[in-house]
Write a protein that holds these residues in place. Structure first.
Motif, PDB file in Angstrom:
ATOM      1  N   TYR A   1     -12.772   1.457 -11.123  1.00  0.00           N
ATOM      2  CA  TYR A   1     -11.568   1.419 -11.961  1.00  0.00           C
ATOM      3  C   TYR A   1     -11.068  -0.007 -12.158  1.00  0.00           C
ATOM      4  CZ  TYR A   1     -11.075   6.417 -12.496  1.00  0.00           C
ATOM      5  OH  TYR A   1     -11.285   7.720 -12.869  1.00  0.00           O
ATOM      6  N   CYS A   2     -11.269  -0.873 -11.167  1.00  0.00           N
ATOM      7  CA  CYS A   2     -10.886  -2.276 -11.334  1.00  0.00           C
ATOM      8  C   CYS A   2     -11.676  -2.906 -12.479  1.00  0.00           C
ATOM      9  CB  CYS A   2     -11.123  -3.047 -10.040  1.00  0.00           C
ATOM     10  SG  CYS A   2     -10.742  -4.808 -10.147  1.00  0.00           S
ATOM     11  N   SER A   3     -12.976  -2.638 -12.528  1.00  0.00           N
ATOM     12  CA  SER A   3     -13.798  -3.175 -13.609  1.00  0.00           C
ATOM     13  C   SER A   3     -13.360  -2.613 -14.965  1.00  0.00           C
ATOM     14  CB  SER A   3     -15.277  -2.854 -13.362  1.00  0.00           C
ATOM     15  OG  SER A   3     -16.088  -3.461 -14.340  1.00  0.00           O
ATOM     16  N   ALA A   4     -12.979  -1.343 -14.985  1.00  0.00           N
ATOM     17  CA  ALA A   4     -12.493  -0.747 -16.238  1.00  0.00           C
ATOM     18  C   ALA A   4     -11.203  -1.433 -16.686  1.00  0.00           C
ATOM     19  CB  ALA A   4     -12.261   0.747 -16.053  1.00  0.00           C
ATOM     20  N   TRP A   5     -10.294  -1.686 -15.749  1.00  0.00           N
ATOM     21  CA  TRP A   5      -9.035  -2.356 -16.087  1.00  0.00           C
ATOM     22  C   TRP A   5      -9.285  -3.748 -16.670  1.00  0.00           C
ATOM     23  CZ3 TRP A   5      -6.780  -1.172 -10.600  1.00  0.00           C
ATOM     24  CH2 TRP A   5      -6.420   0.186 -10.536  1.00  0.00           C
ATOM     25  N   LEU A   6     -10.313  -4.427 -16.167  1.00  0.00           N
ATOM     26  CA  LEU A   6     -10.547  -5.815 -16.560  1.00  0.00           C
ATOM     27  C   LEU A   6     -11.407  -5.961 -17.810  1.00  0.00           C
ATOM     28  CD1 LEU A   6     -11.196  -7.394 -13.033  1.00  0.00           C
ATOM     29  CD2 LEU A   6      -9.147  -7.647 -14.443  1.00  0.00           C
ATOM     30  N   THR A   7     -12.247  -4.977 -18.115  1.00  0.00           N
ATOM     31  CA  THR A   7     -13.214  -5.155 -19.203  1.00  0.00           C
ATOM     32  C   THR A   7     -12.954  -4.302 -20.432  1.00  0.00           C
ATOM     33  OG1 THR A   7     -14.720  -3.480 -18.259  1.00  0.00           O
ATOM     34  CG2 THR A   7     -15.035  -5.774 -17.556  1.00  0.00           C
TER      35      THR A   7
ATOM     36  N   MET B   1      -8.231   0.244 -26.220  1.00  0.00           N
ATOM     37  CA  MET B   1      -8.653   1.424 -25.466  1.00  0.00           C
ATOM     38  C   MET B   1      -7.725   1.658 -24.280  1.00  0.00           C
ATOM     39  SD  MET B   1     -11.300   2.641 -27.037  1.00  0.00           S
ATOM     40  CE  MET B   1     -12.115   3.674 -25.833  1.00  0.00           C
ATOM     41  N   LYS B   2      -7.324   0.573 -23.627  1.00  0.00           N
ATOM     42  CA  LYS B   2      -6.414   0.720 -22.494  1.00  0.00           C
ATOM     43  C   LYS B   2      -5.052   1.244 -22.944  1.00  0.00           C
ATOM     44  CE  LYS B   2      -7.678  -3.455 -20.913  1.00  0.00           C
ATOM     45  NZ  LYS B   2      -7.819  -4.676 -20.092  1.00  0.00           N
ATOM     46  N   GLY B   3      -4.635   0.845 -24.129  1.00  0.00           N
ATOM     47  CA  GLY B   3      -3.380   1.367 -24.654  1.00  0.00           C
ATOM     48  C   GLY B   3      -3.432   2.867 -24.890  1.00  0.00           C
ATOM     49  N   MET B   4      -4.627   3.387 -25.219  1.00  0.00           N
ATOM     50  CA  MET B   4      -4.788   4.826 -25.476  1.00  0.00           C
ATOM     51  C   MET B   4      -4.907   5.621 -24.178  1.00  0.00           C
ATOM     52  SD  MET B   4      -7.503   4.702 -28.644  1.00  0.00           S
ATOM     53  CE  MET B   4      -7.861   6.450 -28.446  1.00  0.00           C
ATOM     54  N   PHE B   5      -5.768   5.140 -23.263  1.00  0.00           N
ATOM     55  CA  PHE B   5      -6.097   5.923 -22.076  1.00  0.00           C
ATOM     56  C   PHE B   5      -5.266   5.555 -20.843  1.00  0.00           C
ATOM     57  CE2 PHE B   5     -10.088   6.028 -24.576  1.00  0.00           C
ATOM     58  CZ  PHE B   5     -10.228   7.396 -24.697  1.00  0.00           C
ATOM     59  N   LEU B   6      -4.826   4.284 -20.775  1.00  0.00           N
ATOM     60  CA  LEU B   6      -4.134   3.795 -19.585  1.00  0.00           C
ATOM     61  C   LEU B   6      -2.845   3.081 -20.000  1.00  0.00           C
ATOM     62  CD1 LEU B   6      -7.342   2.225 -17.966  1.00  0.00           C
ATOM     63  CD2 LEU B   6      -6.468   4.533 -17.583  1.00  0.00           C
ATOM     64  N   PRO B   7      -1.884   3.812 -20.523  1.00  0.00           N
ATOM     65  CA  PRO B   7      -0.704   3.171 -21.121  1.00  0.00           C
ATOM     66  C   PRO B   7       0.234   2.499 -20.126  1.00  0.00           C
ATOM     67  CG  PRO B   7      -0.430   5.560 -21.052  1.00  0.00           C
ATOM     68  CD  PRO B   7      -1.847   5.285 -20.640  1.00  0.00           C
TER      69      PRO B   7
ATOM     70  N   THR C   1      -7.159  13.057 -14.071  1.00  0.00           N
ATOM     71  CA  THR C   1      -8.399  13.836 -14.148  1.00  0.00           C
ATOM     72  C   THR C   1      -9.078  13.717 -15.506  1.00  0.00           C
ATOM     73  OG1 THR C   1      -7.092  15.793 -14.731  1.00  0.00           O
ATOM     74  CG2 THR C   1      -7.670  15.504 -12.412  1.00  0.00           C
ATOM     75  N   SER C   2      -8.428  13.045 -16.456  1.00  0.00           N
ATOM     76  CA  SER C   2      -9.068  12.796 -17.750  1.00  0.00           C
ATOM     77  C   SER C   2     -10.055  11.639 -17.600  1.00  0.00           C
ATOM     78  CB  SER C   2      -8.026  12.446 -18.814  1.00  0.00           C
ATOM     79  OG  SER C   2      -7.097  13.498 -18.972  1.00  0.00           O
ATOM     80  N   SER C   3     -11.109  11.684 -18.374  1.00  0.00           N
ATOM     81  CA  SER C   3     -12.130  10.642 -18.287  1.00  0.00           C
ATOM     82  C   SER C   3     -11.685   9.392 -19.046  1.00  0.00           C
ATOM     83  CB  SER C   3     -13.457  11.145 -18.859  1.00  0.00           C
ATOM     84  OG  SER C   3     -13.956  12.215 -18.080  1.00  0.00           O
ATOM     85  N   VAL C   4     -11.988   8.249 -18.487  1.00  0.00           N
ATOM     86  CA  VAL C   4     -11.787   6.967 -19.164  1.00  0.00           C
ATOM     87  C   VAL C   4     -13.108   6.599 -19.828  1.00  0.00           C
ATOM     88  CG1 VAL C   4     -11.233   4.527 -18.874  1.00  0.00           C
ATOM     89  CG2 VAL C   4     -10.055   6.245 -17.497  1.00  0.00           C
ATOM     90  N   VAL C   5     -13.107   6.431 -21.129  1.00  0.00           N
ATOM     91  CA  VAL C   5     -14.343   6.159 -21.874  1.00  0.00           C
ATOM     92  C   VAL C   5     -14.262   4.786 -22.518  1.00  0.00           C
ATOM     93  CG1 VAL C   5     -14.683   8.620 -22.318  1.00  0.00           C
ATOM     94  CG2 VAL C   5     -13.465   7.230 -23.995  1.00  0.00           C
ATOM     95  N   GLY C   6     -15.406   4.344 -23.044  1.00  0.00           N
ATOM     96  CA  GLY C   6     -15.440   3.081 -23.778  1.00  0.00           C
ATOM     97  C   GLY C   6     -15.899   1.890 -22.977  1.00  0.00           C
TER      98      GLY C   6
ATOM     99  N   LEU D   1     -22.835   4.478 -17.028  1.00  0.00           N
ATOM    100  CA  LEU D   1     -22.558   5.702 -17.779  1.00  0.00           C
ATOM    101  C   LEU D   1     -21.628   5.473 -18.965  1.00  0.00           C
ATOM    102  CD1 LEU D   1     -22.034   8.240 -14.838  1.00  0.00           C
ATOM    103  CD2 LEU D   1     -24.124   7.753 -16.114  1.00  0.00           C
ATOM    104  N   GLY D   2     -20.761   4.463 -18.864  1.00  0.00           N
ATOM    105  CA  GLY D   2     -19.789   4.206 -19.921  1.00  0.00           C
ATOM    106  C   GLY D   2     -18.548   5.055 -19.833  1.00  0.00           C
ATOM    107  N   VAL D   3     -18.414   5.825 -18.762  1.00  0.00           N
ATOM    108  CA  VAL D   3     -17.275   6.738 -18.608  1.00  0.00           C
ATOM    109  C   VAL D   3     -16.938   6.858 -17.122  1.00  0.00           C
ATOM    110  CG1 VAL D   3     -18.802   8.746 -18.536  1.00  0.00           C
ATOM    111  CG2 VAL D   3     -16.404   9.050 -19.157  1.00  0.00           C
ATOM    112  N   LEU D   4     -15.652   7.038 -16.816  1.00  0.00           N
ATOM    113  CA  LEU D   4     -15.201   7.183 -15.436  1.00  0.00           C
ATOM    114  C   LEU D   4     -14.358   8.429 -15.280  1.00  0.00           C
ATOM    115  CD1 LEU D   4     -14.003   3.616 -14.352  1.00  0.00           C
ATOM    116  CD2 LEU D   4     -16.085   4.798 -13.648  1.00  0.00           C
ATOM    117  N   ASN D   5     -14.506   9.091 -14.126  1.00  0.00           N
ATOM    118  CA  ASN D   5     -13.681  10.231 -13.772  1.00  0.00           C
ATOM    119  C   ASN D   5     -13.575  10.266 -12.249  1.00  0.00           C
ATOM    120  OD1 ASN D   5     -13.147  13.209 -13.025  1.00  0.00           O
ATOM    121  ND2 ASN D   5     -12.812  13.185 -15.238  1.00  0.00           N
TER     122      ASN D   5
END
Length: 342
Positions: free
Chosen positions: A78-84, A89-95, A163-168, A244-248
């Motif tokens: 999740y740290c890598s997702a936050w940074l990359t 996309m972060k505005g949509m999935f991680l507001p 529990t929703s997947s983070v994609v992109g 995978l390009g997706v996290l859950n």
């Protein structure tokens, strides 16, 4: 005597390079003799090597079985997702991300290193409490740590997506990138095992009372190994997400905990070679079982394993290995060149 000691050191340091050679040959064979799905399997295998070798740095040297390392993997992913992830996309999935993370768009390599460092910092804080325990109590505490991480990451909707997947996520972690990180993990594990801290920790694993009487600070060396171990678990998490390009959060709980510990047990907890061999052996078996679950045509009839057979068969393999070869496939021995042998 000095010449003999030098030969022993050279022989010990041949292990990581031989193991890296094995990983390179495995990746080349799977990539160039297989299809695209096998190439993806090679990438997943190298991610497992990075994680299991990182796990071995702590478990193999301390003797404490950790059920919590997958928590460090989740933290790194999740740290890598936050940074990359792109800010849109972060505005949509991680507001609800903090502003400096919401606008961050790091290159993938610094993000992977930062992910490992964050996992190490968490390991330092958690280990400061957990590692005051020993034996089964410490193992149960690591499982409690995993449960805490899973609960937080599956509930913190605005920051992790719950529990929703983070994609992109950029899917850069192919078999070559992951092979590079697996090689780094193997070298780091060999360096730690041959360091003064690693030797002291293994001495305390064999006899805590004698080690304490000799002035070995068991708590400090356990904490050092956990911090190094967590770094590679965090990096493996980052690679997993970018493969995978997706996290859950469900990807980082009991299922992967069972599989990775099975790999370590089957290969042999007592050696770095066992960690690598266990991953390669079970990864090949898992790939075969997945294909069999999808069905195999024999004549005009399609045969398929029932759903869930994979976990059952791997569990049986663990039982048979523990009965027939308690030290694992490696027998607790390292793959080494016999330098100076006649």
């Amino acid at each position: 005597m000095a010449h003999t000691n030098k030969q022993k050191r050279l022989s010990a340091w041949s292990t990581p390079f031989l193991l890296i050679a094995v990983l390179v040959v495995f990746t080349l064979l799977v990539t160039f003799l297989g299809d695209n799905s096998l190439a993806r399997m090679a990438a997943q295998t190298m991610i497992r090597v990075t994680f299991v070798v990182g796990l071995w740095i702590f478990v193999g040297n301390s003797g404490i079985v950790s059920f919590g390392h997958v928590g460090f993997m989740a933290i790194g992913a999740y740290c890598s997702a936050w940074l990359t992830l792109r800010p849109q996309m972060k505005g949509m999935f991680l507001p609800d991300l903090w502003p400096f993370l919401a606008t961050a768009e790091w290159p993938v390599l610094p993000a992977a290193i930062a992910s490992g460092l964050l996992a190490s910092i968490v390991a330092l804080l958690a280990g400061a409490a957990i590692l005051r325990l020993s034996g089964i109590a410490a193992s149960i505490a690591t499982f409690a740590f995993l449960a805490i991480v899973y609960t937080v990451y599956s509930s913190w909707e605005g920051v992790t997506g719950a529990t929703s997947s983070v994609v992109g996520l950029a899917r850069y972690a192919d078999q070559w990138v992951t092979l590079g990180w697996a090689s780094v993990a193997v070298l780091a594990a060999a360096w730690y095992a041959n360091s003064s801290s690693g030797l002291a920790l293994r001495a305390s694993r064999e006899d805590e009372v004698a080690a304490d009487a000799s002035g070995i600070n068991m708590y400090r060396h356990r904490l050092i190994s956990l911090v190094i171990s967590a770094f590679f678990a965090g990096v493996a998490g980052a690679l997993f997400g970018h493969s995978l390009g997706v996290l859950n959060p469900n990807s980082f709980y009991l299922g992967v905990t069972f599989i990775t510990l099975a790999m370590l047990v089957v290969g042999g907890i007592g050696s770095l070679t066992g960690a690598v061999v266990g991953v390669l052996a079970l990864s090949i078996i898992i790939e075969a079982l997945v294909r069999m679950e999808h069905g195999m045509e024999i004549g005009e009839v399609t045969y398929a394993l029932p759903t869930g057979a994979q976990e059952i068969i791997i569990g049986l393999i663990m039982i048979f290995v523990l009965i027939l070869r308690p030290a694992g496939l490696s027998g607790g021995k390292e793959l080494r060149l016999r330098i100076g042998a006649r």
